[in-house]
Design a protein around this motif. Structure first.
Motif, PDB file in Angstrom:
ATOM      1  N   UNK A  65       0.811  -1.215   0.000  1.00 26.59           N
ATOM      2  CA  UNK A  65       0.000   0.000   0.000  1.00 26.59           C
ATOM      3  C   UNK A  65       0.850   1.274   0.000  1.00 26.59           C
ATOM      4  N   UNK A  66       2.169   1.112   0.004  1.00 27.61           N
ATOM      5  CA  UNK A  66       3.059   2.268  -0.032  1.00 27.61           C
ATOM      6  C   UNK A  66       3.439   2.798   1.337  1.00 27.61           C
ATOM      7  N   UNK A  67       3.138   2.061   2.386  1.00 31.56           N
ATOM      8  CA  UNK A  67       3.488   2.481   3.752  1.00 31.56           C
ATOM      9  C   UNK A  67       4.725   1.717   4.218  1.00 31.56           C
ATOM     10  N   UNK A  68       5.702   2.455   4.651  1.00 25.78           N
ATOM     11  CA  UNK A  68       6.921   1.836   5.187  1.00 25.78           C
ATOM     12  C   UNK A  68       7.077   2.243   6.642  1.00 25.78           C
ATOM     13  N   UNK A  69       7.572   1.332   7.466  1.00 22.90           N
ATOM     14  CA  UNK A  69       7.730   1.666   8.888  1.00 22.90           C
ATOM     15  C   UNK A  69       8.918   2.592   9.111  1.00 22.90           C
ATOM     16  N   UNK A  70       8.814   3.364  10.167  1.00 23.24           N
ATOM     17  CA  UNK A  70       9.946   4.184  10.599  1.00 23.24           C
ATOM     18  C   UNK A  70      11.022   3.263  11.156  1.00 23.24           C
ATOM     19  N   UNK A  71      10.571   2.225  11.842  1.00 28.56           N
ATOM     20  CA  UNK A  71      11.495   1.244  12.393  1.00 28.56           C
ATOM     21  C   UNK A  71      10.762   0.005  12.856  1.00 28.56           C
ATOM     22  N   UNK A  72      11.524  -1.072  13.023  1.00 32.99           N
ATOM     23  CA  UNK A  72      10.951  -2.298  13.595  1.00 32.99           C
ATOM     24  C   UNK A  72      12.030  -3.017  14.384  1.00 32.99           C
ATOM     25  N   UNK A  73      11.621  -3.668  15.440  1.00 31.69           N
ATOM     26  CA  UNK A  73      12.547  -4.334  16.364  1.00 31.69           C
ATOM     27  C   UNK A  73      12.001  -5.693  16.753  1.00 31.69           C
ATOM     28  N   UNK A  74      12.884  -6.628  17.064  1.00 28.85           N
ATOM     29  CA  UNK A  74      12.503  -7.899  17.658  1.00 28.85           C
ATOM     30  C   UNK A  74      12.056  -8.971  16.698  1.00 28.85           C
ATOM     31  N   UNK A  75      12.265  -8.792  15.415  1.00 30.81           N
ATOM     32  CA  UNK A  75      11.811  -9.782  14.427  1.00 30.81           C
ATOM     33  C   UNK A  75      12.568 -11.109  14.582  1.00 30.81           C
ATOM     34  N   UNK A  76      13.803 -11.048  15.011  1.00 32.73           N
ATOM     35  CA  UNK A  76      14.625 -12.250  15.106  1.00 32.73           C
ATOM     36  C   UNK A  76      14.163 -13.160  16.242  1.00 32.73           C
ATOM     37  N   UNK A  77      13.846 -12.587  17.392  1.00 38.29           N
ATOM     38  CA  UNK A  77      13.510 -13.408  18.554  1.00 38.29           C
ATOM     39  C   UNK A  77      12.038 -13.781  18.605  1.00 38.29           C
ATOM     40  N   UNK A  78      11.163 -12.874  18.209  1.00 34.45           N
ATOM     41  CA  UNK A  78       9.738 -13.168  18.213  1.00 34.45           C
ATOM     42  C   UNK A  78       9.093 -13.089  19.583  1.00 34.45           C
ATOM     43  N   UNK A  79       9.789 -12.602  20.580  1.00 38.03           N
ATOM     44  CA  UNK A  79       9.204 -12.457  21.911  1.00 38.03           C
ATOM     45  C   UNK A  79       8.355 -11.187  21.992  1.00 38.03           C
ATOM     46  N   UNK A  80       8.932 -10.093  21.502  1.00 39.89           N
ATOM     47  CA  UNK A  80       8.223  -8.812  21.472  1.00 39.89           C
ATOM     48  C   UNK A  80       8.674  -8.089  20.211  1.00 39.89           C
ATOM     49  N   UNK A  81       7.773  -7.947  19.265  1.00 42.77           N
ATOM     50  CA  UNK A  81       8.084  -7.266  18.011  1.00 42.77           C
ATOM     51  C   UNK A  81       7.404  -5.910  18.034  1.00 42.77           C
ATOM     52  N   UNK A  82       8.153  -4.875  17.690  1.00 43.33           N
ATOM     53  CA  UNK A  82       7.617  -3.530  17.653  1.00 43.33           C
ATOM     54  C   UNK A  82       7.689  -3.023  16.214  1.00 43.33           C
ATOM     55  N   UNK A  83       6.556  -2.571  15.699  1.00 44.37           N
ATOM     56  CA  UNK A  83       6.477  -1.989  14.360  1.00 44.37           C
ATOM     57  C   UNK A  83       6.047  -0.539  14.520  1.00 44.37           C
ATOM     58  N   UNK A  84       6.907   0.382  14.131  1.00 33.87           N
ATOM     59  CA  UNK A  84       6.623   1.810  14.303  1.00 33.87           C
ATOM     60  C   UNK A  84       6.277   2.430  12.962  1.00 33.87           C
ATOM     61  N   UNK A  85       5.023   2.817  12.806  1.00 33.80           N
ATOM     62  CA  UNK A  85       4.565   3.497  11.599  1.00 33.80           C
ATOM     63  C   UNK A  85       4.254   4.962  11.882  1.00 33.80           C
ATOM     64  N   UNK A  86       4.892   5.545  12.865  1.00 35.66           N
ATOM     65  CA  UNK A  86       4.708   6.957  13.191  1.00 35.66           C
ATOM     66  C   UNK A  86       3.498   7.166  14.081  1.00 35.66           C
ATOM     67  N   UNK A  87       2.343   7.366  13.484  1.00 36.28           N
ATOM     68  CA  UNK A  87       1.123   7.624  14.253  1.00 36.28           C
ATOM     69  C   UNK A  87       0.581   6.359  14.912  1.00 36.28           C
ATOM     70  N   UNK A  88       0.961   5.199  14.388  1.00 38.91           N
ATOM     71  CA  UNK A  88       0.500   3.918  14.920  1.00 38.91           C
ATOM     72  C   UNK A  88       1.717   3.047  15.215  1.00 38.91           C
TER      73      UNK A  88
END
Length: 176
Positions: free
Chosen positions: A125-148
């Protein structure tokens, strides 16, 4: 000649007395300079302009685009069998996001798969995250899309960190 000596004595005596008094005079001048008060600044109050989206005074402005993105993320998470999907409306409580999407997975692989699914579908859809963390471990994944911001947890990690308890004052919407 006597007049000449007395005149020179008077001059030297005048010089000595002038040099002795000079430091005291300097001190007085220095204290007078520091004793001056600086002008006091007036406190300015900024008037807040009323925006048409503001419902009441102090209420955060409605952000339909961010709410739609949060709903879309929640639906994508439910496609991958996410558990206990919750939208937290944190407008006015935090400066970095308007909505949190909190979801759980039954395993660390499922949590990583949910995150990958959200990233790929929103990228289409053309939306890219500002950042993402924790994809490797899968315990806590954070996806930062700015407002959400999406917090995807392994079930035990979610109960340990208790984000819902931390943001207990935030209005919430249960999705699945």
């Amino acid at each position: 000649m006597a007049t000449k000596k007395t005149a020179t004595k008077k001059k030297t005596a005048a010089k000595k007395s002038a040099t002795k008094k000079a430091p005291a005079a300097r001190k007085k001048l220095a204290t007078k300079k520091t004793a001056k008060k600086l002008p006091v600044r007036k406190k300015t109050t900024k008037k807040k302009a009323l925006t048409p989206g503001a419902l009441t005074a102090g209420a955060p402005a409605e952000n339909p685009r961010a709410h739609a993105l949060a709903r879309k993320m929640a639906n994508l998470l439910s496609d991958k069998k996410g558990v206990d999907i919750l939208l937290l409306d944190v407008r006015g409580m935090t400066s970095y996001a308007d909505y949190f999407v909190v979801a759980s997975g039954e395993s660390d692989r499922q949590v990583s798969a949910m995150a990958e699914h959200v990233l790929t579908k929103l990228k289409e859809d053309g939306l890219r995250p500002i950042g993402h963390e924790g994809m490797e471990t899968g315990q806590w994944v954070l996806l930062d899309f700015g407002e959400v911001v999406a917090h995807l947890f392994f079930t035990e990690a979610r109960s340990h960190y208790d984000l819902e308890g931390l943001w207990a004052d935030a209005p919430r919407e249960k999705v699945a």
